[in-house]
Write an enzyme that holds these catalytic residues in place. Structure first.
Site, PDB file in Angstrom:
ATOM      1  N   ASP A  25       0.823  -1.231   0.000  1.00  0.00           N
ATOM      2  CA  ASP A  25       0.000   0.000   0.000  1.00  0.00           C
ATOM      3  C   ASP A  25       0.847   1.268   0.000  1.00  0.00           C
ATOM      4  OD1 ASP A  25       0.695  -0.383   2.699  1.00  0.00           O
ATOM      5  OD2 ASP A  25      -1.336  -0.054   3.471  1.00  0.00           O
ATOM      6  N   GLU A 148      -2.329   8.359  12.490  1.00  0.00           N
ATOM      7  CA  GLU A 148      -1.355   7.304  12.797  1.00  0.00           C
ATOM      8  C   GLU A 148       0.069   7.774  12.476  1.00  0.00           C
ATOM      9  OE1 GLU A 148      -2.901   3.581  12.588  1.00  0.00           O
ATOM     10  OE2 GLU A 148      -1.007   2.518  12.616  1.00  0.00           O
ATOM     11  N   ASP A 160      -5.508  -0.263   5.832  1.00  0.00           N
ATOM     12  CA  ASP A 160      -6.302  -0.652   7.002  1.00  0.00           C
ATOM     13  C   ASP A 160      -7.492   0.281   7.185  1.00  0.00           C
ATOM     14  OD1 ASP A 160      -4.215  -2.361   7.207  1.00  0.00           O
ATOM     15  OD2 ASP A 160      -3.360  -1.467   9.016  1.00  0.00           O
TER      16      ASP A 160
END
Ligand code: GLA
Length: 377
Positions: A25, A148, A160
Site C-alpha cells: 500500500d 497514525e 487498514d
C-alpha cells in the site's frame, strides 16, 4: 447546522483481514482487504461543552480526558490513536465540540487485524455524524491515516483505514493505492473458508522495522530513478528494471524492491483466480507471499514460519501466510470447511509443544465497513 445535530450515536467499526497484497500500500500498489465481523463499538454523546472530551474503554477500564484546545501526543500509545484523530479533525473543523465516548471491543489487539484503524476510523466516523462535520468517507480514511503518522509514529499505508470504512459484506476490495480507485470483488470460496490463527506473539520491533522497510523501499526508488526517471514509486517498476539496477543497490534494498514488485502481480493474479474459482491457485499465491515476506522482506518470525510450514503438510489447507505488518499477529489460512476443526486442533497442539504458547483462532467473514448502528436526536 444546529438542527442537523444529533445527541447520541452508536457506531460499529470493524477490524480487517487482507487476502493478499502485503506492504504494497505505501508503495502505491494493490491490496485485497476486507472488514471482518469483529468490531469496536463507540457510543458517542455531545456533552454541551465547547472543548471537554472524555473517552472511556469498557473492557480495559481505561479513560482519557482531553481539552480540544490543548491536544498533544501522549506517552501512552493507545491514547495517541484518539488524540491523533481529535487533532486531525479539530484542525480541519471547529464544529467539533465536547463529547463523551464509551468504547467496547471484541477485536483482538496486536493480532494484525488492525484494531488501530478500527479505533481511529470509528471515532472519526462517529464524530462526523454527531457534529454533522460533513467529512466524506475518503476524508475520514485519510485523516485517520494521518493521525497514525503524526501521533502514533507508524508511517502506515492506507489499506487498514480504507478497509475498515469502505468494506462491503461478502466482498473483498481490490484497491489501487496509487489513485485510490477500487472495485468490490465477490468472495466466494465455499467449501473452503478463512481461518485466522493468532500466534499471540507481538514482537516489539514491529513499528520501528515497519518504518525501516518503508525507507528501504524509498531508497530503492531513488536508485531506480537515476536510470529510469519515470519510476515514481515501486508500482512503476518491474522485475527487469529492478534487475538492471541490482549492482547499484545493497542486497537488502534489492530484496525489498523485488518482493514488492512480485507482490503487486500476485494481487492481480489472485483476483483472476477468485473470479475463476481457482482456489488452488489462490492458495499457492498466499504461500508465495509468505515466502517473500520471510526471505525477501524479512517481516516474519519463528512462530509464524512454524504455523505456515505446518500448514503446508495438510492437503486440506490450500494456502497460508503471515497477515498484516508482520513480526507477530495472525496467519491467514484457506482451509476446507470439513477439515478446519481438525486442522485447528492439530496445529494448536504442535504450536503449544514448540513454543509453549496457546494459539487462538477465528474465522474471517468479509463484512461491512464502519456502520452507524443507531442515532438519537
Ligand atoms: C500494516 C499497515 C498497513 C500495511 C500493512 C502491511 O497493517 O498499517 O498500511 O502496510 O501493515 O501490508
Amino acid at each position: 447546522m444546529a438542527d442537523k445535530l444529533v445527541g447520541k450515536v452508536i457506531i460499529d467499526s470493524p477490524g480487517r483481514i487482507n487476502i493478499i497484497g502485503e506492504h504494497t500500500d505505501y508503495n502505491l500498489g494493490y491490496v485485497l482487504p476486507t472488514a471482518i465481523d469483529k468490531r469496536i463499538r463507540f457510543t458517542l454523546e455531545r456533552n454541551n461543552t465547547d472543548t471537554h472530551c472524555e473517552i472511556r474503554s469498557k473492557g480495559y477500564e481505561k479513560a482519557l480526558v482531553v481539552d480540544l484546545k490543548h491536544i498533544a501526543p501522549s506517552h501512552v500509545q493507545w491514547e495517541n490513536y484518539i488524540l491523533g484523530v481529535l487533532y486531525e479533525i479539530y484542525s480541519r473543523s471547529k464544529e467539533l465540540k465536547g463529547f463523551h465516548c464509551a468504547i467496547e471491543s471484541n477485536l483482538p489487539v496486536g493480532a494484525g487485524v488492525s484494531s488501530s484503524a478500527a479505533l481511529e476510523c470509528g471515532l472519526a466516523f462517529g464524530l462526523n455524524e454527531l457534529f454533522a462535520l460533513g467529512l466524506s468517507k475518503h476524508e475520514i480514511v485519510e485523516l485517520s491515516r494521518d493521525a497514525e503518522h503524526n501521533y502514533v509514529g507508524t508511517k502506515c499505508g492506507i489499506m487498514d483505514q480504507f478497509a475498515s470504512v469502505m468494506s462491503k459484506k461478502d466482498h473483498v476490495i481490490l484497491l489501487d493505492c496509487r489513485n485510490m480507485e477500487y472495485r468490490y470483488v465477490p468472495f466466494e470460496i465455499a467449501p473452503y473458508k478463512l481461518v485466522l490463527l493468532n500466534s499471540n506473539v507481538s514482537h516489539s520491533l514491529a513499528s520501528s522495522e515497519y518504518n525501516t522497510r518503508r525507507k528501504e523501499c524509498e531508497e530503492g526508488v531513488a536508485i531506480l530513478q537515476k536510470k529510469y526517471p519515470s519510476v515514481a514509486s515501486l508500482r512503476d517498476a518491474n522485475p527487469k528494471i529492478i534487475e538492471a539496477c541490482k549492482t547499484s543497490m545493497n542486497p537488502k534494498v534489492f530484496n525489498r524492491c523485488n518482493y514488492v514488485v512480485q507482490e503487486n502481480t500476485r494481487v492481480l493474479d489472485a483476483v483472476e483466480a477468485l473470479k475463476k474459482g481457482d482456489l488452488e491457485k489462490l492458495g499457492a499465491l498466499m504461500y508465495q507471499t509468505h515466502e517473500g515476506l520471510r526471505a525477501l522482506y524479512e517481516v516474519s518470525c519463528r512462530e509464524l514460519d512454524f504455523l505456515v510450514d505446518f500448514s503446508k503438510n495438510i492437503p486440506e489447507v490450500l494456502g497460508s501466510r503471515v497477515m498484516g505488518g508482520g513480526f507477530g499477529g495472525c496467519t491467514i489460512n484457506l482451509v476446507h470447511e470439513d477439515s478446519a476443526d481438525l486442522f485447528i486442533q492439530s496445529i494448536s497442539e504442535a504450536y503449544k509443544k514448540e513454543f509453549n504458547i496457546n494459539l487462538s483462532y477465528f474465522e474471517g467473514h468479509p463484512s461491512a465497513g464502519t456502520t452507524l448502528v443507531e442515532f438519537k436526536a
